[in-house]
Design an enzyme around this catalytic site. Sequence first.
Site, short mmCIF file in Angstrom:
data_model
loop_
_atom_site.label_atom_id
_atom_site.label_comp_id
_atom_site.label_asym_id
_atom_site.label_seq_id
_atom_site.Cartn_x
_atom_site.Cartn_y
_atom_site.Cartn_z
N LYS A 176 -8.90 4.03 -2.10
CA LYS A 176 -9.25 3.68 -0.99
C LYS A 176 -10.52 4.08 -0.24
O LYS A 176 -10.65 5.18 -0.09
CB LYS A 176 -8.27 3.68 0.28
CG LYS A 176 -8.30 3.03 1.53
CD LYS A 176 -7.13 3.08 2.34
CE LYS A 176 -6.96 2.50 3.62
NZ LYS A 176 -6.11 2.80 4.47
N CYS B 132 -5.29 -2.14 2.84
CA CYS B 132 -5.10 -1.82 4.24
C CYS B 132 -6.51 -2.30 5.01
O CYS B 132 -6.97 -3.42 4.75
CB CYS B 132 -4.40 -0.70 4.72
SG CYS B 132 -4.05 -0.45 6.16
N GLU C 189 0.92 -1.22 -0.14
CA GLU C 189 -0.02 0.09 -0.03
C GLU C 189 0.77 1.09 -0.06
O GLU C 189 1.81 1.25 0.77
CB GLU C 189 -0.96 0.22 1.13
CG GLU C 189 -1.82 1.16 1.42
CD GLU C 189 -2.44 1.36 2.51
OE1 GLU C 189 -3.68 1.86 2.45
OE2 GLU C 189 -2.11 1.38 3.75
#
Length: 319
Positions: free
Chosen positions: A135, A169, A46
């Site tokens: 995200k 994540c 990430e």
Amino acid sequence: MIDNLLKVAMAQIAPIWLDKEATLQKVEQTILQAAKEQVELLIFGEALLPGYPFWLALTDGATWDSKVNKELHAHYMRNAVQMEELGSICKLAKDNHMSLYLGVIERAKDRGGHSLYCSLVYIDAQGEIKSVHRKLQPTYDERLTWAPGDGNGLQVHPLKQFTVGGLNCWENWMPLPRTALYAQGENLHIAVWPGNDHNTKDITRFIARESRSYVISVSSLMGRKDFPERTPHLEKILEKAPEILANGGSCIAAPNGDWIVEPVLRIEGLIIETLDFNRVYEERQNFDPSGHYSRPDVTKLIVNRERQSAVVFRDRNTS
């Protein structure tokens, strides 16, 4: 190579922190190393390009109107990427017939070019960018520098017999985005992290057991030594920085939840494994979360995959 086998590699590396060009070169070198090993799918962690915003926890990142944090944010923006800057990566993917997942900080033109998104980019073996997943919900102090994304990147991709998809994540803890990928036939789940086994050691096996899919968790590394001397306000960052900020923890779980590769700590380089697709079918015999073990008549998910924008332009046709 036999069609049901897929050679994968986790690139557990440290960025040249907040240096886009230098980190891009390191990514390119890693792709070439993987090509020598005939890797078919290569995954980076990430926000690797150009790095995770570690300074926020070290410089009182929530302090209002702080010049330190403003200048660090501006430095971050200058080193963020736009998709056309990944041309060299796409060419290497095509030249080496390799698919890639790459975590980037994106300065998105379609949102005005002045906000940052933590994005997971999938590039196929023809060198084409097939999805850019922003995200959905930045975590905790990440919200001080990253904007929330949208559902456009909740997509899966064919790769030999596999169907791959990925999340960033703590998105991996969100049941509904996982469900959106499962329902599209995902059987190889990619979870990317900034680093640390406390993130990967439990959820990697959990998602594998829940989905009856392979799960590859890929993390980066970061230590005090990895902060470049030219970093703005470096002395303030180092006042509170621990020796190790990200210890890796990259790992792979099989579709029954057993470890194939247990979390690897503090070792930089490629971690390579070959996956056998047949194990997916074996484990789906008794559980399939979006197939025979689902009840769409009782519970059903609706996913909005529109790319969000603050403005819709309808130009008058002047021809």
